[in-house]
Design an enzyme around this catalytic site. Sequence first.
Site: not given
Length: 662
Positions: A350-351, A354-356, A358, A373, A469
């Site tokens: 999917l995209g 943050g940090f990984g 998905v 994720k 965030d």
Amino acid sequence: MATNTHLIISLYLCTFLSTSFAQNLQHFTFNGFQQAKLRLDGGATIHQNGLLQLTNTSKQLTAHAFFPSRLSFKSPSSFSFSTTFAFAMFPEIQVISGHGIVFFISPSMDFHLGTPGKYFGLFNASTIGNSSNHLFAVELDTIQDFEFGDIDSNHVGIDVDNLISNASASAGYFSDSEGINKTLNLIGAKPIQIWIDYDHRDMEVKVAMAPLGLPRPSKNLLSSRIDLSKVALDSMYVGLASSTGSVASSHYVLGWSFRQGGVGQAPSLVLSKLPSLPRFGKRRRLSLGSKILLIIVSIVLVMVGLVFYMRWRKKYEEIFDDWEKEYRVQRVSYKDLYKATKGFKEKELLGYGGFGKVYKGTLPSSKTEVAIKKVSHGSSQGMREFVAEIGCLGRLRHRNLVQLLGYCRRQGELILVYDYMPNGSLDKYLYNEGKVNLSWLERVKIIRGVASALVYLHEEWEQVVIHRDVKSSNVLLDLSMNARLGDFGLARLYDHGTNPQTTHVVGTVGYLAPELSRKGKATTKTDVFSFGMFILEVASARSPTTPQGDGHKYLVDWVYDCWKRGAISEVIDPRLEGQIVEEIELVLKLGMVCAHPRPEARPSMRQVMQILDGDTNLLGTLPYDARPVYSNRGNETFPLFASPSKAISTTYSTDSILIVGR
């Protein structure tokens, strides 16, 4: 002469109708195969006494025996069938066997591409698992293949287009006389009878077995729901198959009956008419060379099996620690996540969060669509803190938050499972990446949803949660375009009434409150600042920061500059042309107040919600002059705020934003 002619025609019609009727019923019974006109290939042969032998002591051998007439599967009732056959397997070496016997229904009698051994002569490495096979089978398997997830080396399985069984069970039967389940040894060289039934009305395959001579048990060995109409073509064949690999064994069939359509079981076999099996007793003594070869083969097979098993285990291996029991978080198996994402394929991506990465997936057990994720993480202590954190976040429940459903740990990697949001993230709509334009009413609905989520995090949950965030890419949209705040990878928690600890400065440039660079302490007011920048971003469809020379140009400075010049219309997203400009300007004011340089001058998120909801009790308590009113459009009431009687102007200095009446 006429009478004779009529008689001949009548006899012909009777013969024709009788033949057609038999073909429609598609039933047969063979108590031995002396008169059977089966289609045989490979190692299959029929002995003089009528015994059908599929395989012998030859290695890497396949064998097929087909009933030569096609079966018609054109009417609903034609999918129902019942069959039974008696068999025996004689292993060449008593503790090691070749592969077993399979009953199958297929569209063809041509299996020249079938590979011997584990594929039973029905598939090969490229055809197995293909829905184009249109093959239904019940396997009597005497080798445990970890590749196919076999439960043991003595089992019965129900298969569709694959040898990964839909359902399987260790070979055995229910003894009605003793009231217990008993084990059957498939390679025990003793005759066994199996019954296989399928009813098109409940779409269920039922399998039972027992030693030859006992009646069918009252309890089935296994069953599985299968829609055979999605497997079978209009015409199919029934057959029996067998195969040997590096170790051989002789497989025999004593009798076979089959019935298609209607209800009821296949005709019973007449035991007294079944052919006798060859004698199975002492074998000739193996030579020393044969014994050594047998030992070498056995060791190699065990080693190969261990290698495959370790690879299979490592593929789904997870990490468990006792301390994880302290946290009430749903654990999801890596095997389920691997299947849900088709092996974490790139096409399911999917995209990048943050940090990984998905991924989109569908959990095999519940068929629930989820976002998965994968987060890389370092030390065990850091992982413990992370699991403790998600242990708290997993208990968050709010309609405007993305729900954390569970997690999995594997080799320094943390995998988080969330609700799947079909409409993706808000930034794709704001920056028009092939998405439809959002109206002003939709944008304010989103702003209000995020504000409601932050009120819950800051004040209504058991601890204070600072998101740290808040931005458009972390706001996801569900099926009804409702906003869901997500990605809590930077979130911090502390108890109500206490002060948060100083932390590293984290977040996204453009959304960071100015005091973070000085104190490094995130508070609820730093979330308010980010929310203010989020409001400006939603109204203008511009990034909070853009590169300019060696530095950046900040959206809040540009909005203020336009406001001061009386050119606030330049800020508004051009796609909102003709929509309630005055209301957009007022929301822009709220964004600027939330993004005040001094944290003590910013409103709380509850005050922001009260303003958006039109709470007039805030008059005189806020550091700016704001009057909430309502604008009605059809049946929808839309919260606004504005000055009641005077035009609005602003004055701005480096440490204040004031909205005052003129």
